[in-house]
Design a protein around this motif. Sequence first.
Motif, mmCIF file in Angstrom:
data_model
loop_
_atom_site.group_PDB
_atom_site.id
_atom_site.type_symbol
_atom_site.label_atom_id
_atom_site.label_comp_id
_atom_site.label_asym_id
_atom_site.label_seq_id
_atom_site.Cartn_x
_atom_site.Cartn_y
_atom_site.Cartn_z
ATOM 1 N N MET A 133 -6.744 -87.892 74.884
ATOM 2 C CA MET A 133 -7.868 -88.795 74.623
ATOM 3 C C MET A 133 -8.654 -88.353 73.409
ATOM 4 O O MET A 133 -9.458 -87.438 73.454
ATOM 5 N N LYS A 134 -8.424 -89.050 72.321
ATOM 6 C CA LYS A 134 -9.161 -88.719 71.097
ATOM 7 C C LYS A 134 -10.442 -89.535 71.059
ATOM 8 O O LYS A 134 -10.647 -90.405 71.902
ATOM 9 N N LYS A 135 -11.269 -89.207 70.077
ATOM 10 C CA LYS A 135 -12.471 -90.033 70.015
ATOM 11 C C LYS A 135 -12.493 -90.893 68.767
ATOM 12 O O LYS A 135 -11.919 -90.552 67.724
ATOM 13 N N ALA A 136 -13.144 -92.011 68.900
ATOM 14 C CA ALA A 136 -13.130 -93.008 67.837
ATOM 15 C C ALA A 136 -13.875 -92.500 66.605
ATOM 16 O O ALA A 136 -14.812 -91.716 66.715
ATOM 17 N N PRO A 137 -13.434 -92.931 65.412
ATOM 18 C CA PRO A 137 -14.111 -92.496 64.182
ATOM 19 C C PRO A 137 -15.505 -93.099 64.082
ATOM 20 O O PRO A 137 -15.756 -94.174 64.595
ATOM 21 N N THR A 138 -16.389 -92.375 63.401
ATOM 22 C CA THR A 138 -17.748 -92.869 63.203
ATOM 23 C C THR A 138 -17.944 -93.231 61.734
ATOM 24 O O THR A 138 -17.064 -92.997 60.905
ATOM 25 N N ILE A 139 -19.093 -93.744 61.470
ATOM 26 C CA ILE A 139 -19.361 -94.168 60.101
ATOM 27 C C ILE A 139 -19.333 -92.981 59.146
ATOM 28 O O ILE A 139 -18.982 -93.110 57.978
ATOM 29 N N ASP B 93 -17.358 -90.365 59.460
ATOM 30 C CA ASP B 93 -15.950 -90.075 59.203
ATOM 31 C C ASP B 93 -15.445 -90.957 58.063
ATOM 32 O O ASP B 93 -14.742 -90.500 57.158
ATOM 33 N N VAL B 94 -15.813 -92.202 58.135
ATOM 34 C CA VAL B 94 -15.380 -93.146 57.108
ATOM 35 C C VAL B 94 -15.949 -92.740 55.758
ATOM 36 O O VAL B 94 -15.237 -92.692 54.759
ATOM 37 N N ALA B 95 -17.230 -92.429 55.756
ATOM 38 C CA ALA B 95 -17.891 -92.049 54.510
ATOM 39 C C ALA B 95 -17.199 -90.843 53.883
ATOM 40 O O ALA B 95 -16.888 -90.823 52.688
ATOM 41 N N ALA B 96 -16.935 -89.858 54.714
ATOM 42 C CA ALA B 96 -16.285 -88.642 54.222
ATOM 43 C C ALA B 96 -14.906 -88.966 53.653
ATOM 44 O O ALA B 96 -14.570 -88.555 52.536
ATOM 45 N N ALA B 97 -14.129 -89.720 54.405
ATOM 46 C CA ALA B 97 -12.772 -90.037 53.979
ATOM 47 C C ALA B 97 -12.756 -90.861 52.684
ATOM 48 O O ALA B 97 -11.841 -90.754 51.874
ATOM 49 N N ALA B 98 -13.774 -91.667 52.507
ATOM 50 C CA ALA B 98 -13.810 -92.532 51.330
ATOM 51 C C ALA B 98 -14.545 -91.853 50.178
ATOM 52 O O ALA B 98 -14.615 -92.388 49.066
ATOM 53 N N GLY B 99 -15.124 -90.703 50.460
ATOM 54 C CA GLY B 99 -15.838 -89.987 49.413
ATOM 55 C C GLY B 99 -17.111 -90.684 48.970
ATOM 56 O O GLY B 99 -17.494 -90.643 47.803
ATOM 57 N N LEU C 88 -13.195 -100.296 52.456
ATOM 58 C CA LEU C 88 -12.483 -101.199 53.355
ATOM 59 C C LEU C 88 -11.110 -100.647 53.722
ATOM 60 O O LEU C 88 -10.652 -100.761 54.853
ATOM 61 N N ASN C 89 -10.460 -100.035 52.731
ATOM 62 C CA ASN C 89 -9.155 -99.443 53.001
ATOM 63 C C ASN C 89 -9.240 -98.345 54.049
ATOM 64 O O ASN C 89 -8.451 -98.298 54.982
ATOM 65 N N VAL C 90 -10.210 -97.476 53.846
ATOM 66 C CA VAL C 90 -10.371 -96.371 54.798
ATOM 67 C C VAL C 90 -10.675 -96.904 56.198
ATOM 68 O O VAL C 90 -10.138 -96.415 57.187
ATOM 69 N N ILE C 91 -11.518 -97.913 56.244
ATOM 70 C CA ILE C 91 -11.857 -98.518 57.541
ATOM 71 C C ILE C 91 -10.599 -99.013 58.227
ATOM 72 O O ILE C 91 -10.377 -98.781 59.408
ATOM 73 N N ARG C 92 -9.763 -99.659 57.444
ATOM 74 C CA ARG C 92 -8.524 -100.193 57.995
ATOM 75 C C ARG C 92 -7.621 -99.060 58.483
ATOM 76 O O ARG C 92 -7.096 -99.095 59.595
ATOM 77 N N GLU C 93 -7.458 -98.059 57.628
ATOM 78 C CA GLU C 93 -6.595 -96.933 57.977
ATOM 79 C C GLU C 93 -7.039 -96.245 59.263
ATOM 80 O O GLU C 93 -6.245 -95.948 60.147
ATOM 81 N N LEU C 94 -8.345 -95.982 59.333
ATOM 82 C CA LEU C 94 -8.860 -95.236 60.480
ATOM 83 C C LEU C 94 -9.038 -96.117 61.715
ATOM 84 O O LEU C 94 -9.241 -95.622 62.817
#
Lengths: 348, 348
Positions: free
Chosen positions: B1-7, B9-15, B41-47
């Motif tokens: 059981m993993k946990k869902a990404p947060t905003i 996480d998205v910010a970090a991944a998208a820089g 948007l890409n990162v959001i989709r990926e994650l």
Amino acid sequence: MKKAPTIRDVAAAAGVSVSVVSRVLNPESGPVAPAKREQVLNVIRELGYRPRAAARELSAGHALTVGLVVTDLANPFFAQLADRVVWEARSHGVQVVVMTTQEDPHLEAESLDTLLDRSVGGVIATPTGGNVEKWDRLRDLGVNVVFVDRAIAELSDVDVVSIENSDSARRATDHLIALGHERIALITGPASTSTGRSRIGGYRAALEGASISLDPMLVRHVPFRGDGGGDAVGSLLASPDAPTGLIVANTAQVQSSVRRLVQMGVRIPDDLSVIVFDDNPWTELTSPPLSAIRQPIGMLALHSLELVLGRMQGRLPAGARTIEVMADFVPRSSCAAPARSATKSVTR
Amino acid sequence: MKKAPTIRDVAAAAGVSVSVVSRVLNPESGPVAPAKREQVLNVIRELGYRPRAAARELSAGHALTVGLVVTDLANPFFAQLADRVVWEARSHGVQVVVMTTQEDPHLEAESLDTLLDRSVGGVIATPTGGNVEKWDRLRDLGVNVVFVDRAIAELSDVDVVSIENSDSARRATDHLIALGHERIALITGPASTSTGRSRIGGYRAALEGASISLDPMLVRHVPFRGDGGGDAVGSLLASPDAPTGLIVANTAQVQSSVRRLVQMGVRIPDDLSVIVFDDNPWTELTSPPLSAIRQPIGMLALHSLELVLGRMQGRLPAGARTIEVMADFVPRSSCAAPARSATKSVTR
DNA sequence: TTACCGAGTGGAACCGGTTCCACTTTTGTA
DNA sequence: TACAAAAGTGGAACCGGTTCCACTCGGTAA
């Protein structure tokens, strides 16, 4: 338009810290001196304070809410199920968010996403059959899932609550056989659904038990949506070798099927003996009243909720549970011995 | 059981910063460079990122949720209403929390508290009639309230959506009068309810129009819950001066009333002409099919939701709105000219 | 060339609860 | 009487979003 008091308002008014108020709210989370507890409770009462659910959810990571995903509420079966689930949930302090799928996997997928956004603690659903990965993902994210009425073969590790489908169909079939029927038609759900398969299984078993060979023409798999039931009735009765008994084992199609019988002027039980799955308030108001398999909807609701809440509170052992409850057969006057018809004599 | 990404996480991944992600999510809230928007948007989709509703609600102060408070879902009228409300709400991205009152003001009060905890933006309700202060408090806290089917006299500044109750009752009564009936019974809701009063008003108007005096014995106010409809039927027909026509204008009591008629072996329309309020799927499956006032449930749902959402978005002028939609009269074979009975001749 | 404006960005506070932790006050026991 | 354990308390971080604000850039007008 004023705004509601917050926990800090209460703390300030009671002259204590928010921690104390929070502990008063959640007694297990720590000790509070009896005097202060009383004091805080008084302030809460005076201010009419109520904790905001959103804040609690955010902190807890999941909501005291369950999603109920069914085909539609226009179907009395689901309506009653929803009624009982909502009612039962209330007594546990749990709210129910209702979503409908119209048997469309896309709408179902959307619903699941929405429920995920809402961080529901659990979902009670009558699955369309698709979205296998989506259900998996949901469970993976910690949402407790219980299927009711139907199961999905690919998801064998999900809790399921349903009636004894096979047994119920068998009893209905046996009843007609005992009356002397040999050509018994079955209208049931798609073969891709667990209910469709189980019910046909019981039907087959009953026929075999009576050494009657199964005529595939008499078995109709009809989708849940649309007017397939009526059409099936029409085509079954148009046959030169028409059945003398009919079991409508697709709950969603009972209305459509019965309506067609009425429209066609079929005399029940003289021309055709009929048994329907799912006893509605109106099945005994038709003439003649219809024999029915009565699903114990209250039990289905109760068990489903019990399972979901049990999992949410972690007080259930691991491992999927399958609960099958017995359905009653309610004999009414829509069944009788078959007439010795022209068709029948031909076959002799 | 993993946990869902947060905003974050998205910010970090998208820089980028969370502010940027938030602005991508809510375009009106500020500018974002096209390139970054795409990137986010890409990162959001990926994650597979989805914003948590609880967090948004906490911040916004209110939820994109409406409460639906009805008597119970076992009643097909409410079940269908709920079905349409849920369906319609979905298309606006709004979820529906369903609560039932069983016509009990205490349960209703509890429901309202719960909905308040959930910070719902609006409530669509069929009020029991009590809890006047509670409804006021709710509105005072910014919850938009729309009453459907019924109104509360003390709360005149609340939006109301219902059918044209008086007119519908009048048309039903007129229909029976036109057939030659003079002793027409009316089973309707408690006089304390707006529907009860309006429907009796239409009934009275029709009688007056035909110069028929109203016999108070023929009017029965029956509570929504329980078996009062059946009892009223029993007592009406037991009278030496029994009616030749019956209008069941208490939706909740139609089933009970019809069941009693069937049990008593009353021949319809020979002994009694019958019109029921609320056309259910089964009213045309009884024999004979029942003439009915068909409430346009879809319209009721649509308008209710339209009002609630309109208020929530502040795009409606102040001032309570009352919407009354026309109900159809569906004539079927449960009505005929009265037989010239012994009772009837006595009165001549 | 300088001043100004707006687009674009990130930091940080905030929404209203829960919970961990450090700290003080009792209480119980040796 | 001394001291450890337990009871009681408040501060502050945290949950995951939104939003205000300060700041940095370009481009344009004076």
